[in-house]
Design an enzyme around this catalytic site. Structure first.
Site, PDB file in Angstrom:
ATOM      1  N   ASP A  46       0.836  -1.195   0.000  1.00 19.23           N
ATOM      2  CA  ASP A  46       0.000   0.000   0.000  1.00 19.23           C
ATOM      3  C   ASP A  46       0.876   1.252   0.000  1.00 19.23           C
ATOM      4  OD1 ASP A  46      -1.814   2.018   0.440  1.00 19.23           O
ATOM      5  OD2 ASP A  46      -2.716   1.112   2.230  1.00 19.23           O
ATOM      6  N   SER A 125      -4.684  13.868 -14.718  1.00 22.48           N
ATOM      7  CA  SER A 125      -5.649  13.444 -15.730  1.00 22.48           C
ATOM      8  C   SER A 125      -6.350  14.686 -16.247  1.00 22.48           C
ATOM      9  CB  SER A 125      -6.680  12.495 -15.104  1.00 22.48           C
ATOM     10  OG  SER A 125      -7.803  12.314 -15.954  1.00 22.48           O
ATOM     11  N   TYR A 137     -12.255  11.922  -8.055  1.00 22.49           N
ATOM     12  CA  TYR A 137     -11.111  11.658  -8.931  1.00 22.49           C
ATOM     13  C   TYR A 137     -10.487  12.965  -9.414  1.00 22.49           C
ATOM     14  CZ  TYR A 137      -8.525   9.394 -12.756  1.00 22.49           C
ATOM     15  OH  TYR A 137      -7.542   8.939 -13.608  1.00 22.49           O
ATOM     16  N   ALA A 140      -8.596  14.781  -6.647  1.00 19.26           N
ATOM     17  CA  ALA A 140      -7.303  14.141  -6.373  1.00 19.26           C
ATOM     18  C   ALA A 140      -6.285  14.505  -7.441  1.00 19.26           C
ATOM     19  CB  ALA A 140      -7.487  12.630  -6.294  1.00 19.26           C
ATOM     20  N   LYS A 141      -6.705  14.476  -8.698  1.00 17.39           N
ATOM     21  CA  LYS A 141      -5.781  14.777  -9.795  1.00 17.39           C
ATOM     22  C   LYS A 141      -5.405  16.258  -9.801  1.00 17.39           C
ATOM     23  CE  LYS A 141      -5.293  10.690 -11.582  1.00 17.39           C
ATOM     24  NZ  LYS A 141      -3.991   9.990 -11.363  1.00 17.39           N
TER      25      LYS A 141
END
Length: 237
Positions: A46, A125, A137, A140-141
């Site tokens: 992890d 992304s 998402y 986070a990106k």
């Protein structure tokens, strides 16, 4: 995508430490890289666990030498519209993408600073610009891009470049099993569309496209050394 980057690194003569939370996938990648004539070691675990990452870094240094290149690619997807996002899913996505990137930079960058050179490539992304049901998402990106810019400013005086790649939809893994547009449309991406054979409207970028940007050709090294804190977008939705 990570395996494609590893292949390219091995082809360019790098010894590679492979990280994956899936032990079987880690072993398969290491076997493939060794069969290609490369040097590789595997670290299943992890990447949000600081002790695990630090231990792996020590092992890589003992087995090869202190790493002078780092590519961060850990990720998870829990897509949901705003009203459906759970605390658990939001934390999982941010930890997997953003926290793992921070930990890897904290643990691997000191050796690069000491060596006086190094290359770090993080992965964002185009979803960081906004996408339907992609709040966790995208957040986070977007965080990774901000982290990259600040880390680049801090590490540049030590000869360490930090840059980011921001792919669109890539023809691999989870993206081939993701609905084409918004929730409610169940059609999946077919292989012909994934490989760009549907004509001028090519919507996916392929693994070699991404790997080629992440691992720049050695002949391009001088220009790459001048890139600091950049985010390179590859493909589009």
């Amino acid at each position: 995508m990570g395996r494609a980057v590893c292949r390219r690194l091995v082809a360019d003569g790098w010894a590679v430490g492979v990280f994956d939370i899936d032990a079987d996938a880690t072993a398969a990648t290491v076997t493939e890289l060794c069969e290609l004539g490369g040097q590789a070691s595997g670290y299943p675990g992890d990447l949000t666990d600081r002790e695990f990452v630090a231990g792996a870094a020590r092992d890589i240094t003992e087995q090869f030498e202190a790493p002078t290149a780092l590519v961060t690619l850990a990720g998870a997807v829990r897509n949901a519209v705003l009203s459906k996002i759970t605390d658990e899913d939001f934390s999982l996505v941010l930890d997997t993408h953003l926290r793992s990137t921070l930990l890897c930079l904290q643990i691997f960058a000191p050796a690069m600073k000491k060596a006086g050179h190094g290359k770090v490539v993080t992965t964002s992304s185009v979803a960081a610009r906004g996408t339907v049901a992609g709040i966790s998402y995208g957040a986070a990106k977007g965080g990774i891009e901000a982290l990259t810019r600040s880390a680049a400013i801090e590490l540049a005086p030590f000869g360490v470049t930090v840059n980011c790649v921001a792919p669109g939809v890539v023809a691999t893994g989870m993206f081939l099993n993701t609905p084409r547009r918004v929730p409610g449309r169940a059609a999946r991406l077919d292989p012909d569309e994934a490989s760009g054979r549907t004509g001028r409207d090519r919507r996916l970028c392929e693994l070699p496209d991404v790997a080629g940007i992440v691992v720049r050709d050695r002949a391009d090294a001088d220009r790459v050394r001048r890139l600091v804190g950049r985010s390179a977008q590859i493909g589009f939705y």
